[in-house]
Motif scaffolding. Sequence first.
Motif, PDB file in Angstrom:
ATOM      1  N   ALA A 117       0.830  -1.208   0.000  1.00  0.00           N
ATOM      2  CA  ALA A 117       0.000   0.000   0.000  1.00  0.00           C
ATOM      3  C   ALA A 117       0.865   1.259   0.000  1.00  0.00           C
ATOM      4  CB  ALA A 117      -0.931  -0.004   1.211  1.00  0.00           C
ATOM      5  N   THR A 118       1.961   1.234   0.747  1.00  0.00           N
ATOM      6  CA  THR A 118       2.864   2.393   0.794  1.00  0.00           C
ATOM      7  C   THR A 118       3.555   2.586  -0.556  1.00  0.00           C
ATOM      8  OG1 THR A 118       3.232   2.018   3.153  1.00  0.00           O
ATOM      9  CG2 THR A 118       4.818   3.432   2.022  1.00  0.00           C
ATOM     10  N   ALA A 119       3.974   1.474  -1.182  1.00  0.00           N
ATOM     11  CA  ALA A 119       4.614   1.568  -2.501  1.00  0.00           C
ATOM     12  C   ALA A 119       3.656   2.131  -3.538  1.00  0.00           C
ATOM     13  CB  ALA A 119       5.121   0.192  -2.931  1.00  0.00           C
ATOM     14  N   LEU A 120       2.368   1.886  -3.370  1.00  0.00           N
ATOM     15  CA  LEU A 120       1.365   2.452  -4.273  1.00  0.00           C
ATOM     16  C   LEU A 120       1.079   3.915  -3.932  1.00  0.00           C
ATOM     17  CD1 LEU A 120      -0.948   2.198  -6.412  1.00  0.00           C
ATOM     18  CD2 LEU A 120      -2.410   1.472  -4.522  1.00  0.00           C
ATOM     19  N   ALA A 121       0.951   4.203  -2.644  1.00  0.00           N
ATOM     20  CA  ALA A 121       0.517   5.528  -2.209  1.00  0.00           C
ATOM     21  C   ALA A 121       1.572   6.614  -2.426  1.00  0.00           C
ATOM     22  CB  ALA A 121       0.122   5.487  -0.728  1.00  0.00           C
ATOM     23  N   VAL A 122       2.838   6.280  -2.230  1.00  0.00           N
ATOM     24  CA  VAL A 122       3.894   7.299  -2.325  1.00  0.00           C
ATOM     25  C   VAL A 122       3.918   7.972  -3.698  1.00  0.00           C
ATOM     26  CG1 VAL A 122       6.409   7.634  -2.362  1.00  0.00           C
ATOM     27  CG2 VAL A 122       5.336   6.463  -0.434  1.00  0.00           C
ATOM     28  N   PRO A 123       4.001   7.211  -4.806  1.00  0.00           N
ATOM     29  CA  PRO A 123       4.017   7.907  -6.102  1.00  0.00           C
ATOM     30  C   PRO A 123       2.702   8.597  -6.443  1.00  0.00           C
ATOM     31  CG  PRO A 123       4.156   5.521  -6.408  1.00  0.00           C
ATOM     32  CD  PRO A 123       4.264   5.774  -4.951  1.00  0.00           C
ATOM     33  N   VAL A 124       1.579   8.018  -6.007  1.00  0.00           N
ATOM     34  CA  VAL A 124       0.290   8.662  -6.297  1.00  0.00           C
ATOM     35  C   VAL A 124       0.186   9.986  -5.551  1.00  0.00           C
ATOM     36  CG1 VAL A 124      -2.214   8.484  -5.981  1.00  0.00           C
ATOM     37  CG2 VAL A 124      -0.924   6.526  -6.849  1.00  0.00           C
ATOM     38  N   TYR A 125       0.492   9.956  -4.265  1.00  0.00           N
ATOM     39  CA  TYR A 125       0.369  11.158  -3.432  1.00  0.00           C
ATOM     40  C   TYR A 125       1.308  12.268  -3.911  1.00  0.00           C
ATOM     41  CZ  TYR A 125       0.550  14.211   0.652  1.00  0.00           C
ATOM     42  OH  TYR A 125       0.513  15.300   1.491  1.00  0.00           O
ATOM     43  N   PHE A 126       2.586  11.931  -4.040  1.00  0.00           N
ATOM     44  CA  PHE A 126       3.558  12.971  -4.404  1.00  0.00           C
ATOM     45  C   PHE A 126       3.484  13.330  -5.886  1.00  0.00           C
ATOM     46  CE2 PHE A 126       5.489  11.381  -0.436  1.00  0.00           C
ATOM     47  CZ  PHE A 126       5.585  12.588   0.239  1.00  0.00           C
ATOM     48  N   THR A 140       9.260   8.605 -14.441  1.00  0.00           N
ATOM     49  CA  THR A 140       9.560   7.528 -13.513  1.00  0.00           C
ATOM     50  C   THR A 140       9.270   7.975 -12.079  1.00  0.00           C
ATOM     51  OG1 THR A 140      11.856   8.224 -13.201  1.00  0.00           O
ATOM     52  CG2 THR A 140      11.408   6.676 -15.012  1.00  0.00           C
ATOM     53  N   ILE A 141       9.190   7.009 -11.200  1.00  0.00           N
ATOM     54  CA  ILE A 141       8.985   7.306  -9.778  1.00  0.00           C
ATOM     55  C   ILE A 141      10.201   8.047  -9.239  1.00  0.00           C
ATOM     56  CG2 ILE A 141       8.656   6.255  -7.495  1.00  0.00           C
ATOM     57  CD1 ILE A 141       7.125   3.991  -8.983  1.00  0.00           C
ATOM     58  N   SER A 142      11.370   7.704  -9.725  1.00  0.00           N
ATOM     59  CA  SER A 142      12.596   8.383  -9.286  1.00  0.00           C
ATOM     60  C   SER A 142      12.545   9.878  -9.527  1.00  0.00           C
ATOM     61  CB  SER A 142      13.807   7.795 -10.009  1.00  0.00           C
ATOM     62  OG  SER A 142      14.019   6.460  -9.629  1.00  0.00           O
ATOM     63  N   GLU A 143      11.857  10.293 -10.588  1.00  0.00           N
ATOM     64  CA  GLU A 143      11.793  11.718 -10.914  1.00  0.00           C
ATOM     65  C   GLU A 143      11.018  12.520  -9.871  1.00  0.00           C
ATOM     66  OE1 GLU A 143      11.412  12.583 -15.373  1.00  0.00           O
ATOM     67  OE2 GLU A 143      11.132  10.405 -15.258  1.00  0.00           O
ATOM     68  N   LEU A 144      10.209  11.852  -9.078  1.00  0.00           N
ATOM     69  CA  LEU A 144       9.565  12.553  -7.961  1.00  0.00           C
ATOM     70  C   LEU A 144      10.604  13.002  -6.947  1.00  0.00           C
ATOM     71  CD1 LEU A 144       6.474  10.239  -7.387  1.00  0.00           C
ATOM     72  CD2 LEU A 144       6.434  12.592  -8.234  1.00  0.00           C
ATOM     73  N   GLY A 145      11.646  12.189  -6.772  1.00  0.00           N
ATOM     74  CA  GLY A 145      12.681  12.503  -5.792  1.00  0.00           C
ATOM     75  C   GLY A 145      13.930  13.101  -6.382  1.00  0.00           C
ATOM     76  N   GLU A 146      13.884  13.462  -7.666  1.00  0.00           N
ATOM     77  CA  GLU A 146      15.080  13.981  -8.325  1.00  0.00           C
ATOM     78  C   GLU A 146      15.583  15.260  -7.666  1.00  0.00           C
ATOM     79  OE1 GLU A 146      13.691  14.590 -12.324  1.00  0.00           O
ATOM     80  OE2 GLU A 146      12.780  16.516 -11.846  1.00  0.00           O
ATOM     81  N   VAL A 147      16.844  15.532  -7.860  1.00  0.00           N
ATOM     82  CA  VAL A 147      17.442  16.765  -7.351  1.00  0.00           C
ATOM     83  C   VAL A 147      16.716  17.952  -7.985  1.00  0.00           C
ATOM     84  CG1 VAL A 147      19.541  18.152  -7.289  1.00  0.00           C
ATOM     85  CG2 VAL A 147      19.668  15.684  -6.950  1.00  0.00           C
ATOM     86  N   GLY A 148      16.262  18.878  -7.154  1.00  0.00           N
ATOM     87  CA  GLY A 148      15.538  20.040  -7.638  1.00  0.00           C
ATOM     88  C   GLY A 148      14.030  19.881  -7.607  1.00  0.00           C
ATOM     89  N   SER A 149      13.534  18.686  -7.367  1.00  0.00           N
ATOM     90  CA  SER A 149      12.084  18.468  -7.295  1.00  0.00           C
ATOM     91  C   SER A 149      11.530  19.138  -6.039  1.00  0.00           C
ATOM     92  CB  SER A 149      11.777  16.974  -7.259  1.00  0.00           C
ATOM     93  OG  SER A 149      10.424  16.749  -6.905  1.00  0.00           O
ATOM     94  N   PRO A 150      10.376  19.815  -6.150  1.00  0.00           N
ATOM     95  CA  PRO A 150       9.806  20.462  -4.964  1.00  0.00           C
ATOM     96  C   PRO A 150       9.364  19.472  -3.887  1.00  0.00           C
ATOM     97  CG  PRO A 150       8.287  20.599  -6.831  1.00  0.00           C
ATOM     98  CD  PRO A 150       9.585  20.069  -7.366  1.00  0.00           C
ATOM     99  N   GLN A 189      11.042  14.935   0.512  1.00  0.00           N
ATOM    100  CA  GLN A 189       9.977  14.174   1.171  1.00  0.00           C
ATOM    101  C   GLN A 189       9.812  12.797   0.543  1.00  0.00           C
ATOM    102  OE1 GLN A 189       7.059  17.287   0.385  1.00  0.00           O
ATOM    103  NE2 GLN A 189       6.646  17.394   2.588  1.00  0.00           N
ATOM    104  N   VAL A 190       9.821  12.744  -0.783  1.00  0.00           N
ATOM    105  CA  VAL A 190       9.681  11.465  -1.478  1.00  0.00           C
ATOM    106  C   VAL A 190      10.813  10.529  -1.083  1.00  0.00           C
ATOM    107  CG1 VAL A 190       9.779  10.329  -3.727  1.00  0.00           C
ATOM    108  CG2 VAL A 190       8.435  12.400  -3.448  1.00  0.00           C
ATOM    109  N   SER A 191      12.033  11.037  -1.136  1.00  0.00           N
ATOM    110  CA  SER A 191      13.195  10.194  -0.882  1.00  0.00           C
ATOM    111  C   SER A 191      13.305   9.771   0.576  1.00  0.00           C
ATOM    112  CB  SER A 191      14.474  10.922  -1.296  1.00  0.00           C
ATOM    113  OG  SER A 191      14.486  11.117  -2.690  1.00  0.00           O
ATOM    114  N   TYR A 192      13.328  10.762   1.478  1.00  0.00           N
ATOM    115  CA  TYR A 192      13.664  10.469   2.868  1.00  0.00           C
ATOM    116  C   TYR A 192      12.479  10.024   3.709  1.00  0.00           C
ATOM    117  CZ  TYR A 192      17.733  12.952   1.128  1.00  0.00           C
ATOM    118  OH  TYR A 192      18.800  13.345   0.366  1.00  0.00           O
ATOM    119  N   VAL A 193      11.274  10.233   3.220  1.00  0.00           N
ATOM    120  CA  VAL A 193      10.092   9.718   3.924  1.00  0.00           C
ATOM    121  C   VAL A 193       9.490   8.557   3.135  1.00  0.00           C
ATOM    122  CG1 VAL A 193       7.795  10.261   4.810  1.00  0.00           C
ATOM    123  CG2 VAL A 193       9.619  11.963   4.988  1.00  0.00           C
TER     124      VAL A 193
END
Length: 198
Positions: free
Chosen positions: A18-27, A40-50, A54-58
Motif C-alpha cells: 500500500a505504501t509503494a502504491l501511495a507514495v508515487p500517487v500522493y507525491f 519515472t517514480i525516481s523523478e519525484l525525488g530527483e534533485v531540484g524536485s519540490p 519528502q519522497v526520498s527520505y520519507v
Amino acid sequence: MMDLQPLVALVLAALTAATALAVPVYFGNRKPGYSHLRHTISELGEVGSPVGAQVSYVGFVSIALLLWLFLVVAAQSAPGGSSEVFWMLSLVGVGYFGGAIFRCDSGAPAFGTWRNTLHNVFGALGYLGAAAAFSTLRFSSYWAPLSDVMGYAVPLVLVCLLGLSFPHGFRGLIQRVAETTIFAGVAGMGFWVYRAGA
C-alpha cells in the motif's frame, strides 16, 4: 496460544504494498507537470524536485523499512530451507534505500552524475533481486505452489527493467507495471505465510 507472526507478516506485506502504491500517487499529484505515464517514480525525488526530499527520505525509506520488517517477520514464520527468497527480495529494499540516499538527476537519465549512476545501480539491483527471488520460489516445497503464478513475474520485471533503460514516452507506465508486479508478489507472499501459519 495462537502464533501472531503469520498475521503480522500479512499486515506488514499489505502495508508495504500500500505504501509503494501511495507514495508515487500522493507525491505525483503534488509535483507540477508530473505524468505517471511519462515520468519515472525516481523523478519525484530527483534533485531540484519540490517534493524530492519528502519522497526520498520519507516515502522511499518507509517502503524499504516496511519491506525489511516484513521479511524479518516472514522469515521467522516460514520453515527452514525456504528463506533464501527473503534475502534476494531484501534487495528491493536496498534499491529503495539507496535510491533515497542517491537522488537522481533531473529526468532520471541513464547516464549522469556519480549520484545519478549510483541511483540507477541501486534501482537495477532492486529489480534484479525481485526477479531472482520470484524465480527461486519453485525450488522450495513451501513456496512451490505460489511459484506457478509468480513465475510469470520474472520475465515481466526483467523486460520492464530493460524498458526503463532508455528514454521514451512511457517510462512511467512501464515502471508502474514492474512495481505493481513486485509488490503484488510481496503481498502474495505475505498471504502465503499467513495461510500456512493459520
